[in-house]
Motif scaffolding. Structure first.
Motif, PDB file in Angstrom:
ATOM      1  N   GLY A 498       0.849  -1.202  -0.031  1.00 20.52           N
ATOM      2  CA  GLY A 498      -0.099   0.109  -0.017  1.00 20.52           C
ATOM      3  C   GLY A 498       0.879   1.207  -0.153  1.00 20.52           C
ATOM      4  O   GLY A 498       0.531   2.193  -0.717  1.00 20.52           O
ATOM      5  N   SER A 499       1.801   1.233   0.808  1.00 19.49           N
ATOM      6  CA  SER A 499       2.899   2.449   0.811  1.00 19.49           C
ATOM      7  C   SER A 499       3.408   2.648  -0.541  1.00 19.49           C
ATOM      8  O   SER A 499       3.604   3.683  -0.903  1.00 19.49           O
ATOM      9  N   LEU A 502       0.893   4.178  -2.995  1.00 20.19           N
ATOM     10  CA  LEU A 502       0.941   5.488  -2.668  1.00 20.19           C
ATOM     11  C   LEU A 502       1.831   6.390  -3.092  1.00 20.19           C
ATOM     12  O   LEU A 502       1.656   7.665  -3.617  1.00 20.19           O
ATOM     13  N   LYS A 592      -4.368  -1.439  -7.458  1.00 22.30           N
ATOM     14  CA  LYS A 592      -4.086  -0.998  -6.117  1.00 22.30           C
ATOM     15  C   LYS A 592      -4.341  -2.276  -5.315  1.00 22.30           C
ATOM     16  O   LYS A 592      -5.155  -3.140  -5.450  1.00 22.30           O
ATOM     17  N   TRP A 594      -5.589  -3.813  -2.663  1.00 17.15           N
ATOM     18  CA  TRP A 594      -6.901  -3.517  -1.763  1.00 17.15           C
ATOM     19  C   TRP A 594      -6.660  -4.105  -0.560  1.00 17.15           C
ATOM     20  O   TRP A 594      -7.067  -3.399   0.689  1.00 17.15           O
ATOM     21  N   GLU A 596      -4.529  -4.317   1.440  1.00 22.85           N
ATOM     22  CA  GLU A 596      -3.318  -3.591   2.129  1.00 22.85           C
ATOM     23  C   GLU A 596      -3.954  -2.153   2.676  1.00 22.85           C
ATOM     24  O   GLU A 596      -3.449  -1.208   3.495  1.00 22.85           O
ATOM     25  N   PHE A 597      -5.276  -1.738   2.348  1.00 27.97           N
ATOM     26  CA  PHE A 597      -5.757  -0.536   2.618  1.00 27.97           C
ATOM     27  C   PHE A 597      -6.954  -0.472   3.494  1.00 27.97           C
ATOM     28  O   PHE A 597      -7.708  -1.560   3.653  1.00 27.97           O
ATOM     29  N   ASP A 599     -10.022   2.323   4.990  1.00 33.55           N
ATOM     30  CA  ASP A 599     -10.594   3.862   4.793  1.00 33.55           C
ATOM     31  C   ASP A 599     -10.723   4.516   6.215  1.00 33.55           C
ATOM     32  O   ASP A 599     -10.886   4.089   7.233  1.00 33.55           O
ATOM     33  N   SER A 620      -8.152   6.262   1.430  1.00 33.79           N
ATOM     34  CA  SER A 620      -7.524   4.674   1.603  1.00 33.79           C
ATOM     35  C   SER A 620      -6.368   4.922   2.170  1.00 33.79           C
ATOM     36  O   SER A 620      -5.522   5.698   1.568  1.00 33.79           O
ATOM     37  N   ILE A 621      -5.774   4.225   3.170  1.00 28.77           N
ATOM     38  CA  ILE A 621      -4.415   4.624   3.899  1.00 28.77           C
ATOM     39  C   ILE A 621      -4.050   2.939   3.965  1.00 28.77           C
ATOM     40  O   ILE A 621      -4.567   2.158   4.195  1.00 28.77           O
ATOM     41  N   PRO A 622      -2.596   2.923   3.962  1.00 25.81           N
ATOM     42  CA  PRO A 622      -2.015   1.520   4.311  1.00 25.81           C
ATOM     43  C   PRO A 622      -2.611   0.973   5.710  1.00 25.81           C
ATOM     44  O   PRO A 622      -2.549   1.870   6.902  1.00 25.81           O
ATOM     45  N   ASN A 623      -3.151  -0.156   5.931  1.00 23.09           N
ATOM     46  CA  ASN A 623      -3.592  -0.630   7.131  1.00 23.09           C
ATOM     47  C   ASN A 623      -2.851  -0.960   8.012  1.00 23.09           C
ATOM     48  O   ASN A 623      -2.277  -1.960   8.102  1.00 23.09           O
TER      49      ASN A 623
END
Length: 781
Positions: A498-499, A502, A592, A594, A596-597, A599, A620-623
């Motif tokens: 995710g990082s 982005l 994307k 998903w 790893e994200f 909301d 959406s940000i890294p979980n």
């Protein structure tokens, strides 16, 4: 059986002699016939010669061929040894005929050696010709026939036969005389090469053409008479001309040959280089070099990688310039100041650590940290800028402030994972300049790092949301190598997918070079995550781009370190980058990841975590555990009924006042932010009669409290003035300046004051019309 036993008892000495002879015969042939040094040969993935380095003895001699082309085999057998596949190493009939012809002529006019004997003669190079030597050749030839197959013997001959000058072997000869691979030769060309070893010192392309032509044509006629070639082929072959002079060997990748020769000297190396791509990239570099050298910029390097296999597809170590301009320096491997090309690593690291959000505002104001004063490339300030835009615009001050926030030591240690050559000193050695080019690395390692990040994201999407334990691995240059990505794991290798995603999203928004600014409005445009870098003094210009499939890295500058005006990543390296991408297949954008994200709600204006009083939006940000604070830029204010003035409990009934959430930046950030953001609304003043203990709406731009300042002298020898600067939330307000309690002037709108203080400590105080004050203490040295 009885007779053999009886013979052994009666003739023991003869038996011993026979045994000795047989043992001597068995061991007479050296284990390795040829130990001459060979050239270092580098081929493309398609088998095309990219370049070579001559053997240590000055001969163009390639390593042994793995097969002999059919045309050359047919030609050499008909010319030298028609009974090659049927004799035991020597041909008694041919020897008898040769002896008879030579006696009749009174001189040597005909040879009777087989190809096997000629191999032995080549192996015993330097031995004086004599009847004894001929006898040794014959014995060794029969032994070679017993030890090796006919095919192997033919390969030995084709690899070590002399073809004139310092050309040895069919491989080199076909390139030198025809510029082709051996399997691409025509019948006429094969016949020409077949007759050359017979008298390489006498017959040589470019001289004695008549003799060479007659020999070639006689051989072609024999091929026709033996029905090896048809009449049409024969007639067309006779029309082919002879080579006038040797061709130079290809030099498509001279610096790659130089690089590989260090550990593969004398070997034939089949690389992963794509022949057509390499040719295109060479042409692109040459075209840009013609423009760059107008600005006395003479060197450039390009590296193209396959993200999925880590294979190097194209390698240009330098331009085709002169020795004076260091044409031999391999700038793919040379360590140079990185400029801003490692900023994306910090951005990804902070996203991964939960310490940054893409839309989070980062201060972009005059900054001084422990005596270090970073500057943006354009020497302007934005006041506040979204983190993703700070990366896209490659702003230096936000990068330095983020590095300080994240931790210099922590980031320096994290860089060790990427094994960036040149970055080998401690964090204290580099300081905060690490993020702006204070360290050196090379194009090879930087491109490898970007490829590893892209591959991490690809693998996560292609698998069941898993990572590979050996994702961050070295690049592949040889076709016999493959990458071992290790085992699958649910744990991230360095950064989570995710990082990385982005980070690439932010890099995609980088402003493209002139002429390609509106790329996103064209369907045919390629989506590329890319980053530029420019080192201090305009010495190095970088551009590195990433897609799902490829990484392209560019370096432009002077190998001797001379800086030149206008040498920047955007103006010098980026145009070359996009020209290279234009000859690569188009790639889809990264999927994307998903899984790893998660909301979250953030403040729509500040990008920090949302509070009850700020307008929110969902992103959406890294979980992961998030360390970003709640928005601190919104505050609840109370306004009078006309919403012209603020009020508080000292001057109004708050129950009847209008409450409103207001986006407020600190004075210094506001000072630079407001001119660039016309929609920004300054807080209304308090209504007359209201008491306020609010923070002063002023802040020193320069100098900072505790600064130690050396005043420089001008060309006239006089000491220059010290310029004091203050930012006020309401620039139109009058402010009053005091130095050591002495009034020195007042300003309005533009709050700057020039003074000439003496050496020592001084107190500078600024008051505004409302009685707000700010104070700093400075030391003049």
């Amino acid at each position: 059986m009885i007779r053999i036993g009886t013979f052994c008892r009666r003739h023991p000495k003869k038996l011993i002699v026979l045994a000795i002879v047989l043992i001597a015969y068995y061991f007479c042939l050296p284990k390795k016939l040829f130990d001459s040094p060979t050239a270092t040969v580098v081929e493309s993935e398609q088998g095309t010669l990219l370049g070579a380095r001559i053997a240590d003895d000055g001969q163009w001699r390639f390593s042994e061929v793995d097969s002999v082309p059919y045309k050359f085999e047919a030609c050499i057998l008909q010319f030298e040894d028609a009974y090659f596949y049927s004799h035991p190493g020597f041909n008694p009939v041919a020897i008898s005929k040769a002896i008879g012809s030579n006696i009749a002529a009174g001189r040597t006019v005909r040879g009777g050696s087989t190809l096997t004997q000629q191999v032995i003669r080549l192996a015993r190079n330097g031995k004086k010709r004599s009847y004894f030597e001929k006898f040794v050749e014959l014995i060794w030839a029969t032994r070679l026939e017993l030890k090796r197959s006919k095919e192997d013997i033919l390969k030995l001959y084709a690899s070590h036969a002399p073809f004139g000058g310092n050309v040895v072997g069919i491989d080199v000869a076909s390139w030198r005389y025809f510029g082709l691979r051996p399997y691409q030769l025509s019948w006429a060309e094969s016949a020409t090469l077949a007759v050359l070893p017979n008298a390489p010192s006498l017959i040589y392309p470019g001289k004695n053409q008549t003799k060479l032509l007659k020999k070639r044509n006689r051989l072609l006629k024999k091929l026709f008479e033996k029905k090896i070639i048809d009449q049409t082929t024969y007639e067309l072959s006779l029309l082919e001309s002879l080579p006038e002079k040797p061709f130079p060997l290809p030099k498509a990748t001279p610096h790659l040959v130089q690089y590989l020769a260090k550990e593969n000297k004398g070997k034939r190396i089949k690389t992963t280089i794509d022949e057509n791509l390499q040719r295109n990239v060479n042409a692109i570099v040459q075209k840009h070099h013609q423009n760059l050298k107008q600005n006395q910029v003479h060197n450039a390097a390009v590296l193209v990688l396959d993200v999925h296999t880590r294979e190097v597809l194209s390698y240009v170590g330098n331009t085709v310039t002169t020795k004076e301009h260091q044409k031999d320096v391999d700038m793919v491997q040379a360590n140079r100041s990185t400029g801003s090309v490692i900023k994306p690593i910090l951005y990804a690291a902070m996203l991964d650590a939960g310490e940054l959000l893409p839309d989070m505002l980062v201060a972009d104001v005059p900054t001084q940290i422990a005596g270090y004063t970073p500057e943006n490339f354009n020497e302007n300030y934005s006041g506040a800028v979204e983190a993703k835009k700070a990366l896209a615009r490659s702003l230096n001050i936000p990068a330095v402030r983020l590095l300080q926030q994240y931790g210099l030591e922590k980031f320096r240690d994290q860089l060790d994972v990427f094994k960036l050559g040149g970055i080998n000193k401690s964090a204290d050695h580099y300081g905060l300049t690490l993020i702006l080019g204070g360290a050196e690395s090379n194009l090879w390692d930087l491109c490898k790092t970007y490829a590893n990040l892209a591959s991490t994201l690809n693998h996560f999407n292609e698998s069941s949301s898993e990572y590979f334990t050996n994702e961050f691995t070295d690049l592949v240059l040889k076709t016999d190598q493959t990458v071992d990505f290790g085992k699958k794991s649910m744990e991230k290798t360095v950064f989570d997918a995710g990082s990385i995603y982005l980070t690439f999203e932010a890099m995609k928004e980088v402003n493209r070079p002139e002429g390609d600014e509106s790329w996103q409005f064209f369907d045919s445009s390629k989506e590329i995550a890319w980053k530029t870098g420019t080192s201090f003094g305009n010495k190095d210009a970088w551009a590195i781009g990433v897609t799902v499939d490829h990484v392209v890295g560019i370096w432009v500058g002077n190998a001797d370190g001379e800086g030149r005006p206008n040498v920047t990543g955007v103006s010098s390296a980026a145009p070359l980058l996009f020209d290279v991408f234009n000859v690569l297949p188009r790639s889809e954008w990264f999927q994307k990841p998903w899984d790893e994200f998660v909301d979250v709600e953030v403040c729509g204006q500040s990008g920090y975590l949302a509070t009850e009083i700020c307008p929110a939006k969902t992103i959406s940000i890294p979980n992961k555990e998030n360390y970003v604070t709640e928005c601190k830029f919104h505050q609840m204010v109370y306004l009078d009924s006309a919403k012209q003035f603020r009020v508080n409990s000292s001057c109004a009934e708050l129950a009847s006042a209008e409450s409103e959430s207001w986006f407020v930046l600190p004075p210094l950030m506001q000072f630079y932010y407001r001119p660039k953001n016309p929609t920004y609304k300054v807080l209304p003043p308090y209504r007359n009669g209201c008491n306020t203990n609010s923070v002063a709406p002023m802040e020193f731009i320069y100098p900072k409290n505790g600064s130690r300042i050396n005043l420089t002298k001008g060309f006239d020898g006089k000491t220059n003035e010290l310029i004091l600067k203050v930012a006020h939330a309401k620039p139109e307000t009058e402010v009053y300046w005091y130095v050591d309690e002495t009034f020195v002037g007042q300003t309005k709108n533009f709050h700057e004051m020039a003074i000439k203080p003496e050496e020592g400590r001084h107190k500078v105080m600024v008051l505004d019309a409302s009685g707000n004050e700010v104070v700093v203490t400075i030391s003049i040295e």
